[in-house]
Design a protein around this motif. Sequence first.
Motif, PDB file in Angstrom:
ATOM      1  N   ILE A  21       1.093  38.040  48.926  1.00 24.03           N
ATOM      2  CA  ILE A  21       1.502  39.292  48.268  1.00 24.03           C
ATOM      3  C   ILE A  21       0.441  40.373  48.476  1.00 24.03           C
ATOM      4  CG2 ILE A  21       1.877  40.371  46.010  1.00 24.03           C
ATOM      5  CD1 ILE A  21       3.274  37.745  45.197  1.00 24.03           C
ATOM      6  N   ASN A  22      -0.824  40.014  48.314  1.00 26.84           N
ATOM      7  CA  ASN A  22      -1.896  40.986  48.539  1.00 26.84           C
ATOM      8  C   ASN A  22      -1.944  41.437  49.989  1.00 26.84           C
ATOM      9  OD1 ASN A  22      -3.244  41.486  46.019  1.00 26.84           O
ATOM     10  ND2 ASN A  22      -3.910  39.363  46.068  1.00 26.84           N
ATOM     11  N   LEU A  23      -1.720  40.503  50.923  1.00 30.27           N
ATOM     12  CA  LEU A  23      -1.700  40.873  52.339  1.00 30.27           C
ATOM     13  C   LEU A  23      -0.549  41.823  52.642  1.00 30.27           C
ATOM     14  CD1 LEU A  23      -2.883  40.482  55.179  1.00 30.27           C
ATOM     15  CD2 LEU A  23      -1.329  38.530  55.436  1.00 30.27           C
ATOM     16  N   ALA A  24       0.619  41.561  52.065  1.00 32.88           N
ATOM     17  CA  ALA A  24       1.766  42.450  52.275  1.00 32.88           C
ATOM     18  C   ALA A  24       1.475  43.847  51.735  1.00 32.88           C
ATOM     19  CB  ALA A  24       3.005  41.862  51.611  1.00 32.88           C
ATOM     20  N   CYS A  25       0.886  43.933  50.542  1.00 33.20           N
ATOM     21  CA  CYS A  25       0.534  45.245  49.974  1.00 33.20           C
ATOM     22  C   CYS A  25      -0.494  45.959  50.839  1.00 33.20           C
ATOM     23  CB  CYS A  25       0.008  45.083  48.558  1.00 33.20           C
ATOM     24  SG  CYS A  25       1.258  44.601  47.365  1.00 33.20           S
ATOM     25  N   LEU A  26      -1.470  45.222  51.337  1.00 32.89           N
ATOM     26  CA  LEU A  26      -2.495  45.808  52.196  1.00 32.89           C
ATOM     27  C   LEU A  26      -1.878  46.356  53.477  1.00 32.89           C
ATOM     28  CD1 LEU A  26      -5.513  46.300  52.880  1.00 32.89           C
ATOM     29  CD2 LEU A  26      -5.533  43.997  53.851  1.00 32.89           C
ATOM     30  N   LEU A  27      -1.010  45.573  54.119  1.00 37.13           N
ATOM     31  CA  LEU A  27      -0.395  46.028  55.367  1.00 37.13           C
ATOM     32  C   LEU A  27       0.523  47.221  55.150  1.00 37.13           C
ATOM     33  CD1 LEU A  27       0.359  42.616  57.110  1.00 37.13           C
ATOM     34  CD2 LEU A  27      -1.469  44.241  57.615  1.00 37.13           C
ATOM     35  N   LEU A  28       1.259  47.235  54.042  1.00 38.63           N
ATOM     36  CA  LEU A  28       2.122  48.380  53.759  1.00 38.63           C
ATOM     37  C   LEU A  28       1.302  49.639  53.495  1.00 38.63           C
ATOM     38  CD1 LEU A  28       4.878  46.727  51.582  1.00 38.63           C
ATOM     39  CD2 LEU A  28       5.175  47.804  53.809  1.00 38.63           C
ATOM     40  N   THR A  29       0.154  49.485  52.849  1.00 38.19           N
ATOM     41  CA  THR A  29      -0.708  50.644  52.601  1.00 38.19           C
ATOM     42  C   THR A  29      -1.295  51.164  53.903  1.00 38.19           C
ATOM     43  OG1 THR A  29      -1.267  49.776  50.426  1.00 38.19           O
ATOM     44  CG2 THR A  29      -2.721  51.448  51.328  1.00 38.19           C
ATOM     45  N   ILE A  30      -1.769  50.261  54.754  1.00 33.88           N
ATOM     46  CA  ILE A  30      -2.372  50.670  56.028  1.00 33.88           C
ATOM     47  C   ILE A  30      -1.345  51.352  56.922  1.00 33.88           C
ATOM     48  CG2 ILE A  30      -3.348  49.764  58.176  1.00 33.88           C
ATOM     49  CD1 ILE A  30      -4.835  47.706  56.484  1.00 33.88           C
ATOM     50  N   GLN A  31      -0.100  50.849  56.917  1.00 31.46           N
ATOM     51  CA  GLN A  31       0.940  51.426  57.758  1.00 31.46           C
ATOM     52  C   GLN A  31       1.412  52.779  57.252  1.00 31.46           C
ATOM     53  OE1 GLN A  31       4.011  48.521  57.753  1.00 31.46           O
ATOM     54  NE2 GLN A  31       2.979  47.198  59.207  1.00 31.46           N
ATOM     55  N   GLY A  32       1.153  53.077  56.008  1.00 34.71           N
ATOM     56  CA  GLY A  32       1.612  54.344  55.449  1.00 34.71           C
ATOM     57  C   GLY A  32       3.118  54.369  55.268  1.00 34.71           C
ATOM     58  N   SER A  33       3.689  53.226  54.924  1.00 32.45           N
ATOM     59  CA  SER A  33       5.130  53.120  54.747  1.00 32.45           C
ATOM     60  C   SER A  33       5.577  54.041  53.614  1.00 32.45           C
ATOM     61  CB  SER A  33       5.496  51.670  54.442  1.00 32.45           C
ATOM     62  OG  SER A  33       6.881  51.523  54.375  1.00 32.45           O
ATOM     63  N   PRO A  34       6.553  54.912  53.863  1.00 28.55           N
ATOM     64  CA  PRO A  34       6.937  55.887  52.833  1.00 28.55           C
ATOM     65  C   PRO A  34       7.641  55.274  51.635  1.00 28.55           C
ATOM     66  CG  PRO A  34       8.405  56.037  54.702  1.00 28.55           C
ATOM     67  CD  PRO A  34       7.326  55.076  55.089  1.00 28.55           C
ATOM     68  N   ASN A  35       8.219  54.096  51.782  1.00 28.65           N
ATOM     69  CA  ASN A  35       8.921  53.496  50.648  1.00 28.65           C
ATOM     70  C   ASN A  35       8.020  52.581  49.826  1.00 28.65           C
ATOM     71  OD1 ASN A  35       8.676  51.533  52.558  1.00 28.65           O
ATOM     72  ND2 ASN A  35      10.766  50.782  52.383  1.00 28.65           N
ATOM     73  N   PHE A  36       6.740  52.505  50.131  1.00 27.71           N
ATOM     74  CA  PHE A  36       5.798  51.707  49.347  1.00 27.71           C
ATOM     75  C   PHE A  36       4.975  52.654  48.496  1.00 27.71           C
ATOM     76  CE2 PHE A  36       1.646  49.533  48.851  1.00 27.71           C
ATOM     77  CZ  PHE A  36       2.087  48.477  48.084  1.00 27.71           C
ATOM     78  N   ARG A  37       5.325  52.725  47.213  1.00 29.14           N
ATOM     79  CA  ARG A  37       4.623  53.610  46.285  1.00 29.14           C
ATOM     80  C   ARG A  37       4.236  52.815  45.047  1.00 29.14           C
ATOM     81  NH1 ARG A  37       8.981  56.567  48.328  1.00 29.14           N
ATOM     82  NH2 ARG A  37      10.304  55.992  46.586  1.00 29.14           N
ATOM     83  N   PRO A  38       3.093  52.131  45.088  1.00 27.35           N
ATOM     84  CA  PRO A  38       2.699  51.350  43.906  1.00 27.35           C
ATOM     85  C   PRO A  38       2.391  52.276  42.733  1.00 27.35           C
ATOM     86  CG  PRO A  38       0.951  51.360  45.553  1.00 27.35           C
ATOM     87  CD  PRO A  38       2.117  52.043  46.171  1.00 27.35           C
ATOM     88  N   VAL A  39       2.808  51.862  41.549  1.00 22.76           N
ATOM     89  CA  VAL A  39       2.626  52.696  40.365  1.00 22.76           C
ATOM     90  C   VAL A  39       1.461  52.242  39.498  1.00 22.76           C
ATOM     91  CG1 VAL A  39       5.027  53.446  40.253  1.00 22.76           C
ATOM     92  CG2 VAL A  39       4.345  51.349  39.106  1.00 22.76           C
ATOM     93  N   TRP A  40       0.855  51.117  39.812  1.00 24.17           N
ATOM     94  CA  TRP A  40      -0.288  50.656  39.040  1.00 24.17           C
ATOM     95  C   TRP A  40      -1.452  51.589  39.307  1.00 24.17           C
ATOM     96  CZ3 TRP A  40      -4.437  46.743  40.343  1.00 24.17           C
ATOM     97  CH2 TRP A  40      -5.133  46.367  39.193  1.00 24.17           C
ATOM     98  N   LYS A  41      -2.043  52.150  38.268  1.00 27.94           N
ATOM     99  CA  LYS A  41      -3.047  53.197  38.453  1.00 27.94           C
ATOM    100  C   LYS A  41      -4.342  52.695  39.093  1.00 27.94           C
ATOM    101  CE  LYS A  41      -4.879  52.944  33.763  1.00 27.94           C
ATOM    102  NZ  LYS A  41      -5.184  53.691  32.556  1.00 27.94           N
ATOM    103  N   HIS A  42      -4.603  51.402  39.053  1.00 27.73           N
ATOM    104  CA  HIS A  42      -5.838  50.865  39.642  1.00 27.73           C
ATOM    105  C   HIS A  42      -5.624  50.304  41.039  1.00 27.73           C
ATOM    106  CE1 HIS A  42      -7.780  51.426  35.825  1.00 27.73           C
ATOM    107  NE2 HIS A  42      -6.870  50.685  35.219  1.00 27.73           N
ATOM    108  N   TYR A  43      -4.430  50.495  41.615  1.00 30.52           N
ATOM    109  CA  TYR A  43      -4.163  49.932  42.942  1.00 30.52           C
ATOM    110  C   TYR A  43      -4.893  50.733  44.020  1.00 30.52           C
ATOM    111  CZ  TYR A  43      -2.077  48.592  47.275  1.00 30.52           C
ATOM    112  OH  TYR A  43      -1.915  48.170  48.567  1.00 30.52           O
ATOM    113  N   SER A  44      -5.454  50.033  44.973  1.00 29.98           N
ATOM    114  CA  SER A  44      -5.999  50.634  46.187  1.00 29.98           C
ATOM    115  C   SER A  44      -5.961  49.576  47.278  1.00 29.98           C
ATOM    116  CB  SER A  44      -7.437  51.126  45.965  1.00 29.98           C
ATOM    117  OG  SER A  44      -8.305  50.017  45.784  1.00 29.98           O
ATOM    118  N   TRP A  45      -6.126  50.007  48.502  1.00 31.49           N
ATOM    119  CA  TRP A  45      -6.109  49.034  49.589  1.00 31.49           C
ATOM    120  C   TRP A  45      -7.316  48.105  49.494  1.00 31.49           C
ATOM    121  CZ3 TRP A  45      -9.990  48.528  53.093  1.00 31.49           C
ATOM    122  CH2 TRP A  45     -10.892  49.585  53.212  1.00 31.49           C
TER     123      TRP A  45
END
Length: 129
Positions: A21-45
């Motif tokens: 799950i963390n790897l998927a979030c990391l890859l989506l953040t790096i790719q700049g996928s427009p449909n990946f918008r995490p709402v957790w305020k402490h999220y970062s790559w």
Amino acid sequence: ADLNTMATFQTLFFLLSYAIINLACLLLTIQGSPNFRPVWKHYSWQNAAFGFVACIVVMFYAHPLRAAVAILVCLLLMIYLVYSGPDTSATWGDVTQSLLFHQVRKFLLRSLLLLMTMMTMMKKQGNQS
């Protein structure tokens, strides 16, 4: 099988699922996928990368041989699903489409910025004459 052995594998597979799950979030953040918008305020790559690495490290700290077996089982399951499952690339898309979208978007934004800079320069030159 021994209860402790089963508990170890259960722990390792939970850690592996959190790592994926963390790897998927990391890859989506790096790719700049427009449909990946995490709402957790402490999220970062960085948090996603740390979570991925920490889960893998804890897996190998708990039991190195069983961690390797768990990763191998996960990889074999993934390979089986990719080659025996239905073709979902036409309906769901895949990573290559996301990478292509990211590159095209970046090229278009740079082109737009260059065009706006050129138009601003042309306006300034026209006002000086």
